[in-house]
Design a protein around this motif. Structure first.
Motif, PDB file in Angstrom:
ATOM      1  N   VAL A 261      62.996 -37.262  27.083  1.00  0.00           N
ATOM      2  CA  VAL A 261      64.024 -37.931  26.286  1.00  0.00           C
ATOM      3  C   VAL A 261      64.108 -39.367  26.773  1.00  0.00           C
ATOM      4  N   GLY A 262      63.968 -40.332  25.869  1.00  0.00           N
ATOM      5  CA  GLY A 262      64.016 -41.729  26.256  1.00  0.00           C
ATOM      6  C   GLY A 262      65.006 -42.518  25.443  1.00  0.00           C
ATOM      7  N   SER A 263      65.835 -43.290  26.128  1.00  0.00           N
ATOM      8  CA  SER A 263      66.810 -44.153  25.467  1.00  0.00           C
ATOM      9  C   SER A 263      66.609 -45.582  25.948  1.00  0.00           C
ATOM     10  N   SER A 264      66.395 -46.506  25.008  1.00  0.00           N
ATOM     11  CA  SER A 264      66.260 -47.924  25.313  1.00  0.00           C
ATOM     12  C   SER A 264      65.131 -48.144  26.321  1.00  0.00           C
ATOM     13  N   ALA A 265      65.426 -48.649  27.512  1.00  0.00           N
ATOM     14  CA  ALA A 265      64.377 -48.804  28.524  1.00  0.00           C
ATOM     15  C   ALA A 265      63.643 -47.491  28.745  1.00  0.00           C
ATOM     16  N   GLY A 266      64.390 -46.402  28.746  1.00  0.00           N
ATOM     17  CA  GLY A 266      63.783 -45.089  28.926  1.00  0.00           C
ATOM     18  C   GLY A 266      62.865 -44.690  27.794  1.00  0.00           C
ATOM     19  N   ALA A 267      63.093 -45.241  26.592  1.00  0.00           N
ATOM     20  CA  ALA A 267      62.189 -44.969  25.473  1.00  0.00           C
ATOM     21  C   ALA A 267      60.834 -45.615  25.712  1.00  0.00           C
ATOM     22  N   VAL A 268      60.853 -46.842  26.275  1.00  0.00           N
ATOM     23  CA  VAL A 268      59.602 -47.520  26.605  1.00  0.00           C
ATOM     24  C   VAL A 268      58.839 -46.714  27.652  1.00  0.00           C
ATOM     25  N   VAL A 269      59.521 -46.361  28.741  1.00  0.00           N
ATOM     26  CA  VAL A 269      58.876 -45.615  29.818  1.00  0.00           C
ATOM     27  C   VAL A 269      58.452 -44.231  29.323  1.00  0.00           C
TER      28      VAL A 269
ATOM     29  N   CYS B 171      65.590 -49.910  21.556  1.00  0.00           N
ATOM     30  CA  CYS B 171      65.788 -51.051  22.462  1.00  0.00           C
ATOM     31  C   CYS B 171      66.598 -52.184  21.835  1.00  0.00           C
ATOM     32  N   ALA B 172      67.211 -51.941  20.674  1.00  0.00           N
ATOM     33  CA  ALA B 172      67.911 -53.008  19.935  1.00  0.00           C
ATOM     34  C   ALA B 172      69.323 -53.204  20.491  1.00  0.00           C
ATOM     35  N   ILE B 173      69.425 -53.892  21.622  1.00  0.00           N
ATOM     36  CA  ILE B 173      70.716 -54.124  22.262  1.00  0.00           C
ATOM     37  C   ILE B 173      71.610 -54.954  21.340  1.00  0.00           C
ATOM     38  N   PRO B 174      72.790 -54.446  20.966  1.00  0.00           N
ATOM     39  CA  PRO B 174      73.682 -55.197  20.071  1.00  0.00           C
ATOM     40  C   PRO B 174      74.089 -56.545  20.670  1.00  0.00           C
ATOM     41  N   GLY B 175      73.993 -57.576  19.860  1.00  0.00           N
ATOM     42  CA  GLY B 175      74.370 -58.904  20.310  1.00  0.00           C
ATOM     43  C   GLY B 175      73.253 -59.646  21.013  1.00  0.00           C
ATOM     44  N   VAL B 176      72.134 -58.968  21.275  1.00  0.00           N
ATOM     45  CA  VAL B 176      70.981 -59.598  21.924  1.00  0.00           C
ATOM     46  C   VAL B 176      69.755 -59.553  21.027  1.00  0.00           C
ATOM     47  N   TRP B 177      69.452 -58.366  20.487  1.00  0.00           N
ATOM     48  CA  TRP B 177      68.261 -58.177  19.664  1.00  0.00           C
ATOM     49  C   TRP B 177      68.642 -57.720  18.265  1.00  0.00           C
ATOM     50  N   PRO B 178      67.780 -57.924  17.290  1.00  0.00           N
ATOM     51  CA  PRO B 178      68.140 -57.613  15.901  1.00  0.00           C
ATOM     52  C   PRO B 178      68.250 -56.124  15.616  1.00  0.00           C
ATOM     53  N   VAL B 179      69.105 -55.809  14.653  1.00  0.00           N
ATOM     54  CA  VAL B 179      69.180 -54.457  14.117  1.00  0.00           C
ATOM     55  C   VAL B 179      67.810 -54.107  13.529  1.00  0.00           C
ATOM     56  N   VAL B 180      67.403 -52.854  13.668  1.00  0.00           N
ATOM     57  CA  VAL B 180      66.100 -52.404  13.163  1.00  0.00           C
ATOM     58  C   VAL B 180      66.322 -51.536  11.931  1.00  0.00           C
ATOM     59  N   GLU B 181      65.635 -51.865  10.854  1.00  0.00           N
ATOM     60  CA  GLU B 181      65.746 -51.109   9.609  1.00  0.00           C
ATOM     61  C   GLU B 181      64.605 -50.107   9.528  1.00  0.00           C
ATOM     62  N   LEU B 182      64.973 -48.825   9.458  1.00  0.00           N
ATOM     63  CA  LEU B 182      64.006 -47.734   9.385  1.00  0.00           C
ATOM     64  C   LEU B 182      64.545 -46.638   8.485  1.00  0.00           C
TER      65      LEU B 182
ATOM     66  N   ASP C  25      70.545 -49.865  19.643  1.00  0.00           N
ATOM     67  CA  ASP C  25      70.129 -49.283  20.916  1.00  0.00           C
ATOM     68  C   ASP C  25      70.636 -47.860  21.147  1.00  0.00           C
ATOM     69  N   GLY C  26      69.720 -46.958  21.541  1.00  0.00           N
ATOM     70  CA  GLY C  26      70.113 -45.579  21.810  1.00  0.00           C
ATOM     71  C   GLY C  26      71.048 -45.430  22.987  1.00  0.00           C
TER      72      GLY C  26
ATOM     73  N   LEU D 201      74.329 -40.792  16.798  1.00  0.00           N
ATOM     74  CA  LEU D 201      73.066 -40.779  17.517  1.00  0.00           C
ATOM     75  C   LEU D 201      72.024 -40.001  16.730  1.00  0.00           C
ATOM     76  N   ALA D 202      70.802 -40.502  16.741  1.00  0.00           N
ATOM     77  CA  ALA D 202      69.656 -39.770  16.220  1.00  0.00           C
ATOM     78  C   ALA D 202      68.552 -39.811  17.249  1.00  0.00           C
ATOM     79  N   ALA D 203      67.677 -38.813  17.199  1.00  0.00           N
ATOM     80  CA  ALA D 203      66.540 -38.769  18.110  1.00  0.00           C
ATOM     81  C   ALA D 203      65.275 -38.575  17.287  1.00  0.00           C
TER      82      ALA D 203
END
Length: 310
Positions: free
Chosen positions: A44-52, A197-208, A215-216, A153-155
């Motif tokens: 299970v990966g969230s944000s940084a953990g999703a990358v790793v 990894c879409a941190i609110p206020g830092v990176w853009p919202v992702v449309e999918l 960010d998760g 939350l979605a996974a």
């Protein structure tokens, strides 16, 4: 899921670039001590953990090479910072929210109202981290993201669906998949990780898949509840944070243990906290964080090995 699978789960939490470096340091340090968590049935990966998580689950990146790659300041990253106004919004969102979903909606509005880098440019940064051609692995990988409108939350799992975990979702979708499910079009792994990894206020919202994602780690810093149903769970969380709206990794681990799982939770010790610092999105923090993680792993190796061995 048959009885021969679904036994071990590795949960990798949110924590920015420094958190990813620390997680890889922990994983490599544990492996050096004989506790190799890359064999997990579920990651299970969230944000940084999703990358790793994507890197580890793919099997294309040996841990020793991953660790060595953390020891240089990365190139190709975009500058990002959480401004004073956004910090105030985060603080007020915590104070005014009673549930993770309410907190997610508030930060979703912040993300939608903040001008950031172009989405395509941010996607390229994530591609540089995990590889542009990396596909969903054969083993189970859950990549979390939060719906910017509903706060739920979605996974994503690469199987043509994203499992929802908001209130009232109702249906049981099996071990590790949460309490309900909602249909999504197939989502490429790169896009799922970019959303996570879409941190609110830092990176853009992702449309999918017709929705907008942030960010998760907004839902919780670990999202370890997604490992429910697994027998042995190790949670590695760069942030131990929890509050009245957000459940901490320690509490999530305790809830899994209460349900019968063997659980070990690893969060930063004092030295790792100093190495991580306050600059989670500062690429330069990755180097000391990775080294601190590797050093800290020795203190957890025996307990982690006991959990993993069953």
């Amino acid at each position: 899921m048959d009885k021969t699978t679904g036994r071990t789960a590795l949960v990798l939490g949110a924590g920015g670039m420094s958190g990813a470096g620390w997680e890889i340091g922990i994983l490599w340090g544990l492996a050096e001590a004989g506790a190799d968590l890359t064999t997990a049935d579920l990651i299970v990966g969230s944000s940084a953990g999703a990358v790793v998580g994507a890197q580890v689950a793919s099997g294309k990146y040996p841990l020793d090479e991953l660790y060595e790659s953390q020891l240089t300041v990365p190139t190709g990253e975009l500058p990002g910072r959480l401004g004073a106004g956004a910090i105030v919004t985060y603080t007020l969102a915590v104070l005014r929210s009673r549930t993770p979903e309410e907190y997610g909606r508030r930060l979703g509005r912040l993300a939608s109202a903040t001008g950031t880098v172009p989405p395509a440019a941010r996607r390229e940064v994530i591609a540089g981290r995990i590889g542009r051609d990396l596909d969903w692995p054969d083993r189970r990988l859950l990549v979390t993201a939060v719906d910017a409108e509903s706060g739920e939350l979605a996974a994503f799992d690469g199987r043509g669906s994203g499992h929802g975990h908001g209130p009232g979702s109702g249906r049981d979708s099996g071990p590790g998949s949460g309490s309900g499910s909602a249909p999504f079009a197939d989502v490429p792994l790169l896009d799922a990780v970019t959303a996570s990894c879409a941190i609110p206020g830092v990176w853009p919202v992702v449309e999918l898949a017709g929705r907008r994602w942030i960010d998760g780690g907004v839902h919780s810093t670990a999202n370890a509840q997604l490992a429910a149903g697994y027998e042995r769970v190790v949670i590695i969380a760069p942030s131990a944070a929890g509050n009245k709206a957000i459940v901490s990794p320690a509490r999530q681990g305790a809830e899994l243990a209460a349900a019968g799982a063997r659980v070990e939770v690893v969060t930063p010790d004092a030295e790792s906290k100093r190495a991580l610092g306050r600059g989670a999105i500062d690429p330069a923090r990755r180097v000391p964080a990775a080294r601190a993680g590797r050093a800290q792993a020795a203190a957890h190796a025996k307990a982690v090995a006991a959990v993993w061995a069953g």
